[in-house]
Design an enzyme around this catalytic site. Structure first.
Site: not given
Length: 405
Positions: A131, A134, A198
Site C-alpha cells: 500500500d 504516494e 480506496d
C-alpha cells in the site's frame, strides 16, 4: 463460502499484523509481523489452507508505527528519514504516527527488503497489498540528498522495486503476488499488479464503482496492464453505507477483470459484506464460476501483456481505431481482444445502453447476435452484466458455455 459453491483461491487479511480503531474506522497496526493474538494459529492455518488450494495474502506499506518494535529497530539503525533538525521524521496518519523507512539509503532498503523476506515470505504469505507509496512528505530529508519535492514522484517506483527485489531474490517472482495503488515512471517494470485504490462504497462517478473503469483504462495506456479493484469499494464516510446491490454489481464487474478480491472497508459493520445473506453468496458463487471458466482466456491475455505490454483491460480504440466514437467511451472496455464489457454502475437499473463498434457480436448470456456501429439497449438484471463476445473469436465455444452457468 465454499460450501455454497464459491470458488475461493485466496484469503486476504489486511490486518494480519494487527489493527487499531480510530474515528475514521478500522485501521491497521503498521508493524509487519504476525499478530498472534488477533489470529491465533495462523502459521498452521496458512499451511492447511495452501494444501486445500487456498493462498493467504496480507498487507504492508513503507511506514512503521512509532509505538512498535520495527520502528525502534529502524530508528536505532538510522534507517528512517529525518526532519530539518536531524530527528526521525514522524508522519501523522489520522490519530497515529509512523516513521518513513528511507528507501534511498542502501542499508535501510536492504533491511526493509529483509523484513518482507522474513516476516511475509518466510512466514508463508503468497501475496500482499503493498500500500501507499504516494505519501512521502515533501519536507522530509533523505539519505540520497535529493529534495523530497523532487523525490516524491519517484518514491512509489522505489517502493515497488523493494517488493519486486524481495520476490526475485527469494525465487518467488511469478508465484507470489503483490499489488499497488501508487506509481510513477519506472513502476511498470516492478509493479506486478495494480489496484484502483480506496473507492467510496457508493455509486458516485468521481470515486465510486464507475470510477474504476477509466482508472483501469488510463493505467493501461501508461504500461500497467494488470489492474483490479476492491469489490464493494473501501471508504465509508459520513452517511455512506455499502448496499447489497452495490456489492453484487461490483462483484459481477470484477468477474471480467484480472483479479477478484473483496474488501471489508474501513467501517465493516456499516457495510454489506460478501456473506451478508444467501442471495449474495450465490451471486459470488456464480460469478466466481464465470471467472474460473474464463481462466484459459485470461491466462492468454496476461501472457500477451507480459510479452508485448498490451493491457488485459483495454480501451475500445486499441482495436477499433478508425471508429471515432470509441475514443469517448469511459465506462466500457475490452477484456482481452474478444470480450466487450459495459458494467452497470447506476443504482436500481435493470437495463443498460452501450456502444458496439463495427463487428459481429454475440450477447454472452443469451447467444443473440448483434451487428456493430451503434448503441444497443438490453436487459441487465443483477448477475448478467452487459457482456458481448466477437463471433469470430477462437474462444467462442468457451464463451458460449458460460450461458449454462
Amino acid at each position: 463460502m465454499r460450501e455454497h459453491g464459491v470458488k475461493v483461491s485466496g484469503i486476504w487479511a489486511q490486518d494480519w499484523e494487527g489493527r487499531r480503531i480510530t474515528s475514521f474506522g478500522k485501521r491497521l497496526m503498521w508493524n509487519w509481523r504476525w499478530d498472534s493474538e488477533l489470529y491465533p494459529a495462523l502459521d498452521k492455518r496458512i499451511a492447511q489452507w495452501k494444501n486445500e488450494g487456498v493462498r493467504f495474502l496480507g498487507y504492508i506499506n513503507p511506514y512503521v508505527a512509532i509505538e512498535k518494535e520495527l520502528y525502534a529497530e529502524a530508528a536505532e539503525k538510522g534507517y528512517l528519514t529525518k526532519d530539518y533538525n536531524g530527528n526521525d521524521y514522524q508522519v501523522e496518519f489520522g490519530e497515529f504516527y509512523a516513521g518513513v523507512v528511507d528507501l534511498t539509503k542502501p542499508a535501510a532498503y536492504d533491511w526493509y527488503k529483509d523484513v518482507i523476506k522474513k516476516n511475509l515470505i518466510e512466514f508463508g504469505l503468497d501475496g500482499w497489498m503493498a500500500d501507499f507509496g504516494e505519501y512521502l512528505p515533501t519536507d522530509t530529508v533523505m539519505d540520497n540528498g535529493v529534495d523530497a519535492e523532487i523525490m516524491h514522484n519517484a518514491w512509489p517506483a522505489l517502493w515497488a522495486k523493494c517488493n519486486y527485489d524481495a520476490l526475485t531474490e527469494t525465487g518467488k517472482l511469478g508465484e507470489i503476488l503483490f499489488f499497488m495503488r501508487a506509481g510513477y515512471t519506472g513502476s511498470q517494470k516492478y509493479s506486478v499488479m495494480m489496484w484502483a485504490g480506496d473507492q467510496n462504497v457508493d455509486w458516485s462517478l468521481d470515486d465510486g464503482l464507475a470510477s474504476v473503469i477509466p482508472a483501469a483504462l488510463s493505467l493501461a495506456m501508461t504500461g500497467h496492464g494488470l489492474h483490479h479493484s476492491d469489490i464493494g469499494g473501501y471508504t465509508t464516510l459520513f452517511d455512506m453505507k455499502r448496499s447489497k446491490e452495490l456489492l453484487m454489481r461490483w462483484c459481477e464487474f470484477c468477474a471480467f477483470t484480472p483479479l477478484m478480491r473483496t474488501h471489508e472497508g474501513n467501517r465493516p459493520d456499516d457495510n454489506w459484506q460478501f456473506d451478508g445473506d444467501i442471495d449474495t453468496i450465490r451471486q459470488f458463487a456464480r460469478m466466481t464460476h464465470v471467472f474460473a471458466a474464463l481462466k484459459p482466456y485470461i491466462r492468454q491475455a496476461v501472457s500477451l501483456n507480459s510479452q508485448s505490454g498490451l493491457p488485459v483491460m483495454r480501451p475500445l480504440f486499441l482495436h477499433y481505431e478508425n471508429d471515432a466514437h470509441t475514443y469517448h467511451l469511459k465506462y466500457q472496455y475490452l477484456f482481452g481482444r474478444d470480450l466487450l464489457v459495459a458494467p452497470v454502475y447506476e443504482e436500481g437499473r435493470t437495463d443498460w445502453t452501450l456502444y458496439l463498434p463495427e463487428d459481429n457480436w454475440i450477447n454472452l448470456w443469451t447467444g443473440e447476435p448483434h451487428g456493430g456501429g451503434g448503441e444497443v439497449t438490453l436487459p441487465a438484471p443483477i448477475g448478467r452484466p452487459p457482456v458481448f463476445y466477437r463471433a469470430s473469436s477462437e474462444w467462442a465455444e468457451l464463451f458460449a458455455s458460460l450461458r449454462a452457468l
